[in-house]
Design an enzyme around this catalytic site. Structure first.
Site, short mmCIF file in Angstrom:
data_model
loop_
_atom_site.label_atom_id
_atom_site.label_comp_id
_atom_site.label_asym_id
_atom_site.label_seq_id
_atom_site.Cartn_x
_atom_site.Cartn_y
_atom_site.Cartn_z
N ASP A 481 0.86 -1.19 0.00
CA ASP A 481 0.00 0.00 0.00
C ASP A 481 0.89 1.24 0.00
OD1 ASP A 481 -2.21 1.93 0.96
OD2 ASP A 481 -3.29 0.03 0.83
N HIS A 525 -2.93 5.86 4.22
CA HIS A 525 -3.83 4.84 3.70
C HIS A 525 -3.37 3.44 4.11
CE1 HIS A 525 -5.81 2.31 0.58
NE2 HIS A 525 -6.77 3.23 0.64
N SER A 704 -11.47 0.19 0.28
CA SER A 704 -10.15 -0.03 0.85
C SER A 704 -10.23 -0.38 2.33
CB SER A 704 -9.28 1.23 0.70
OG SER A 704 -8.93 1.44 -0.64
#
Length: 773
Positions: A481, A525, A704
């Site tokens: 990621d 994230h 996500s």
């Protein structure tokens, strides 16, 4: 002798009010055009790209028709002269607007196409106008141009030499076209010398609007928005410089003006960093910096205009141009950004390894090792001829084995050569972001730490599993990621590199973008998604461990970076090691979480480009969890790798009440023609509380956030019953059989299973089922 043109001052019947109205309406129209460019980008991302592009094209035609009507309305005189230039310029942006059909990732192809169209338009224009030309140098142009380049040299980075040449040629061609229009209808101040100030101001405004028209669709990925910032000032600078040469020399002078005004920004702007996803990134990023440079160019133009008008000394301007150029190059070189950053291509070979027969191997680690050896041996053997040819050309490349492919550094001519090689199946762009002049700021969350188990975990029964003593121990999760904040208290003790003798990053962390030796995460994230899997207080499986890799360091990925991470997480290798020879699949992750997609328009992946990866990983008993994407609620909006593949478990998002989130992508899959139903399962993905960098917490929404719940659930199942480890078919079946049916009536609007899959994840029921096997 001057060139004949309509230099008659406006007659009384042609009121100044009409001219002001024409100017205002044109300005508003071009402003609307710029706004529509933003809308067009958004529509391309979040809805049907073709529909969005057609809307913009039609609206642009309407605005062009309106301008034609206004020109007819104006009788004659100077205002009509300006309107004639605008009208004659309109075919160029109309032609360039067609290039928005070229994917954003194909920036070099787009530049070549725009250059070709601009040359056609300019040559036709030159043939129609047929004005005599002469060359007349003016150092004022070079000093002004060098001065305007300073903001771009301070923050920009050049592309490859081909990129540089294309950008300068395109800028010069646009300036050449503008020069033809001015040679055809020169401003009064160039023909008559001294004119009233109001006339000079009006002519500058007219030229600024002409620059706006010419640059309406110029450059890749929304670069025209940057010229919208500086063109309103550029017209007066163009007008001021033109006073220093004969009208017959205005065409070559304008070509040089275009080279500086348009070409230099295109050279130093990273087109890949202009993609809209980066509009929402942290400052500084590519679009933010380019916008800052465009505003700086406009401000400097305001300062340069009086210098051009009041200081005509050629020697002074020559010296000034040299000094400014040295200062600008010092900024560029001193910032470490002077090395051209060339294009890259992802080259997939026809001969892909077949590992299907290895699935009969029952021992988990033996099967993983066998798959690794088969893939690497096949890649080394079948890539040999191509690698030898590339070595002979002096071309740099990186080989891969999860897909039998190479990433090759080169420009468009090399791509053509590669595509015609007999062993090559397809060549696709591999967007690679250029260096930034400043470090990226690390994001911070705005939520307090949780004082109780978050709702997204309780609604799927996670606390019931913990009560059984099942918390994910013995399972290793691979996270690819934006990175990981490995010092966050939710994650630090779960890092596989955390040993009794200190932290060891070898075999546990990889950064293929910058080569950073230790974990980091700028956007948050990756930290957020990983903590949902195994965070101490916010994670599904808090006793599991993790290894990590950065494939989205700056919100943009590509097929090779995704491959770098998946290869490392499958078979980690030491720093500086060769993935094809030094990988150790016995150290690899049991489960891979992939909260990303690879859209063809932005990142270059074709629908089948990464399918060999998931086939090989499944054969090697690696459980791959993929988020569905956030392009819903339109049917068939689930359209990017890896989510489209049958070999992975694709996860859509619901809120805590169990209703499908409107952003959650929906099947059936049409991008590869399979029409398979997707996603496979649903999990919480709305306002999910999880960890964020700098020891903070944040609530985020998206698929996500949903996928990590399923990755954590698999960790719990395999920890509860180690006999399930590597048995992907059985694990998927348990998750489907124990899922709670979707309770609302919108579940089958796109066909059975599309949008909702088997239902909503029920971790407690799944673990209880696993314990009874």
């Amino acid at each position: 002798m001057t060139i004949p043109f309509d230099s008659t001052p406006p007659r009384n019947s042609i009121s100044w009010a009409k001219g002001c109205a024409l100017t205002s309406i044109l300005g508003i129209g071009l402003g609307i055009n710029a706004i529509l460019r933003l809308v067009e980008i958004g529509v391309t991302l979040f809805a049907s790209g073709d529909t969005g592009r057609m809307i913009v094209i039609w609206i642009s035609l309407v605005i062009g028709t309106a301008i034609f009507g206004l020109w007819v309305w104006i009788g004659s005189g100077a205002v009509r002269t300006a309107a004639l230039r605008w009208l004659a310029a309109l075919p160029l942006p109309a032609m360039l607007a067609l290039t928005i059909m070229i994917p954003s990732a194909e920036s070099q192809l787009l530049m070549v196409t725009q250059l070709g169209l601009s040359l056609i338009y300019t040559l036709v224009l030159a043939w129609l106008i047929r004005r005599p030309l002469q060359w007349q140098t003016t150092p004022i142009l070079f000093s002004a141009g060098a001065f305007l380049a300073l903001p771009w040299l301070a923050i920009g980075t050049p592309g490859s030499w081909v990129d540089v040449g294309l950008a300068l040629a395109l800028g010069a061609t646009i300036g050449w076209a503008g020069g033809q229009l001015l040679a055809w209808r020169p401003p009064l101040s160039w023909v008559h010398g001294e004119v009233p100030m109001r006339v000079w101001l009006g002519e500058g405004a007219a030229l600024s609007l002409l620059l706006l028209v010419l640059s309406r669709a110029l450059g890749p990925n929304g670069a025209a928005l940057l010229f919208f910032c500086c063109a309103p000032v550029g017209g007066w600078l163009w007008l001021a410089i033109g006073r220093h040469v004969d009208v017959k020399a205005i065409v070559p002078l304008s070509a040089l003006f275009g080279l500086f005004f348009f070409g230099v920004p295109l050279v130093l702007t990273d087109s890949d960093a202009l993609v809209p996803l980066l509009l929402f990134g942290s400052f500084p990023e590519g679009f933010h910096l380019a916008l800052l440079a465009a505003l700086g160019q406009a401000l400097l133009a305001l300062l340069v205009i009086p210098l051009v008008l009041l200081l005509p000394n050629r020697l002074l301007h020559t010296a000034g141009a040299a000094l400014v150029a040295v200062a600008g190059l010092t900024l560029l070189i001193g910032g470490g950004r002077a090395t051209p950053a060339g294009d890259r291509w992802f080259v997939v070979l026809r001969d892909q390894a077949d590992v299907s027969d290895l699935t009969t191997i029952t021992d988990y680690q033996t099967r993983r090792s066998a798959v690794y050896r088969r893939l690497t041996d096949h890649a080394i053997a079948t890539q040999a001829d191509l690698r030898t040819a590339l070595d002979g050309l002096g071309v740099r490349y990186t080989p891969y084995y999860l897909v039998n492919a190479l990433e090759v550094e080169g420009d468009l001519p090399l791509r053509v050569w590669l595509a015609n090689r007999p062993e090559v199946a397809e060549v696709m762009p591999s967007p690679f972001l250029r260096p930034l002049p400043l470090p990226i700021q690390t994001a911070r969350g705005d939520e307090p730490p949780p004082d109780e188990t978050p709702t997204n975990l309780t609604v799927i029964g996670v606390p019931e599993v913990w009560a059984l003593g099942v918390r994910g121990a013995g399972i290793l999760v691979g996270q690819a990621d934006s990175g990981v904040d490995a010092e966050h208290p939710e994650l630090s003790d779960a890092y596989a590199g955390q040993t009794e003798n200190g932290v060891v990053h070898a075999y546990h962390w990889l950064d293929p973008w910058t080569g950073a030796a230790a974990p980091y995460d700028h956007s948050g994230h990756g930290t957020h998604t990983l903590a949902t899997i195994l965070g101490n207080r916010v994670g599904v499986a808090p006793d599991a461990q993790w290894i990590g890799c950065v494939n989205l360091a700056r919100n943009l990925g590509n097929a090779p970076r995704y491959l770098d991470c998946m290869q490392f997480l499958f078979a980690p290798y030491p720093p500086g090691g060769d993935p094809l020879r030094d990988g150790d699949p016995t150290r690899g992750a049991h489960i891979l979480n992939n909260s990303w997609g690879c859209p063809q328009d932005l990142e270059g992946c074709t629908p089948t480009s990464l399918q060999p990866v998931v086939r090989a990983l499944r054969a090697a008993s690696v459980f791959v969890v993929v988020s569905a994407g956030n392009d819903g609620p339109t049917c068939s909006s689930l359209n990017t790798p890896l989510a489209i593949y049958d070999e992975v478990m694709t996860v859509g998002a619901v809120n805590n009440e169990g209703r499908l989130a409107p952003f959650s992508s929906v099947g059936p899959v049409v991008s590869d023609g399979s029409l398979r139903p997707k996603p496979d399962l649903l999990a919480p993905g709305v306002e999910v509380l999880s960890a964020f960098p700098n020891t903070t917490y944040y609530r985020a929404s998206g698929t996500s956030m949903a996928g990590p719940h399923v990755a954590g659930a698999v960790a719990l199942l395999w920890s509860a019953n180690p006999a399930l480890i590597g048995n992907i078919d059985a694990t998927e079946q348990i998750l489907r059989d124990t899922a709670r049916p979707y309770p609302f009536d919108d579940g089958d609007r796109c066909g059975a299973g599309n949008g909702t899959g088997a239902g909503i994840l029920d971790v407690a029921s799944a673990v209880r089922r696993a314990l009874t096997r």
